[in-house]
Design a protein around this motif. Structure first.
Motif, PDB file in Angstrom:
ATOM      1  N   THR A 184      21.516  14.653  35.659  1.00 50.32           N
ATOM      2  CA  THR A 184      22.312  13.654  36.268  1.00 50.32           C
ATOM      3  C   THR A 184      21.713  12.627  36.518  1.00 50.32           C
ATOM      4  O   THR A 184      22.171  11.570  36.034  1.00 50.32           O
ATOM      5  CB  THR A 184      22.880  14.405  37.728  1.00 50.32           C
ATOM      6  N   ARG A 185      20.330  12.640  36.783  1.00 48.61           N
ATOM      7  CA  ARG A 185      19.795  11.358  37.062  1.00 48.61           C
ATOM      8  C   ARG A 185      19.644  10.759  35.901  1.00 48.61           C
ATOM      9  O   ARG A 185      19.873   9.245  35.592  1.00 48.61           O
ATOM     10  CB  ARG A 185      18.598  11.725  37.736  1.00 48.61           C
ATOM     11  N   ALA A 186      19.200  11.541  34.566  1.00 46.90           N
ATOM     12  CA  ALA A 186      19.162  10.660  33.198  1.00 46.90           C
ATOM     13  C   ALA A 186      20.561  10.179  32.981  1.00 46.90           C
ATOM     14  O   ALA A 186      20.547   8.939  32.340  1.00 46.90           O
ATOM     15  CB  ALA A 186      18.432  11.743  32.312  1.00 46.90           C
ATOM     16  N   ARG A 187      21.415  10.950  33.186  1.00 45.50           N
ATOM     17  CA  ARG A 187      22.924  10.547  32.701  1.00 45.50           C
ATOM     18  C   ARG A 187      23.068   9.309  33.273  1.00 45.50           C
ATOM     19  O   ARG A 187      23.822   8.332  32.851  1.00 45.50           O
ATOM     20  CB  ARG A 187      23.717  11.556  32.821  1.00 45.50           C
ATOM     21  N   ASP A 188      23.070   9.102  34.575  1.00 43.97           N
ATOM     22  CA  ASP A 188      23.241   7.962  35.447  1.00 43.97           C
ATOM     23  C   ASP A 188      22.417   6.738  35.104  1.00 43.97           C
ATOM     24  O   ASP A 188      22.922   5.764  35.199  1.00 43.97           O
ATOM     25  CB  ASP A 188      23.204   8.172  36.666  1.00 43.97           C
ATOM     26  N   ARG A 189      21.284   6.968  34.250  1.00 45.92           N
ATOM     27  CA  ARG A 189      20.457   5.729  33.918  1.00 45.92           C
ATOM     28  C   ARG A 189      21.047   5.431  32.368  1.00 45.92           C
ATOM     29  O   ARG A 189      20.743   4.186  32.084  1.00 45.92           O
ATOM     30  CB  ARG A 189      19.043   6.171  33.733  1.00 45.92           C
TER      31      ARG A 189
END
Length: 95
Positions: free
Chosen positions: A32-37
């Motif tokens: 999720t964190r990577a997707r949000d970046r």
């Protein structure tokens, strides 16, 4: 529409290792964190969103996971790109 080669390097190594190590919830958080970046609507975003959805389904959060797959698959289909599966996490963890 042509698409660039999909790269396992787009998948965060720590997320892949968490999944392979049995910590699916951590893997989902890291994806999720990577997707949000990633840029919304990009191929990278779609790959990460699809993997996130698959991990959610794996931990029995089927509704959220299914919605993630629908969002990702629409973009992947539009780009003519393959649909990543959970094996991609295993492959990335092995790198």
């Amino acid at each position: 529409m042509a698409h660039p080669d999909l790269s396992l390097s787009w998948i965060p190594l720590d997320a892949a290792q968490a999944f392979v190590g049995g910590d699916e919830r951590l893997a989902a958080t890291l994806l999720t964190r990577a997707r949000d970046r990633a840029a919304p609507g990009s191929l990278v975003w779609a790959v990460l969103e699809r993997l996130h959805g698959l991990v959610l389904i794996h931990v029995q959060r089927e509704v959220e996971g299914t919605f993630a797959l629908e969002r990702a698959d629409a973009l992947l289909d539009q780009a003519g790109a393959p649909h990543p599966d959970l094996e991609w996490l295993s492959l990335r963890a092995a790198q």
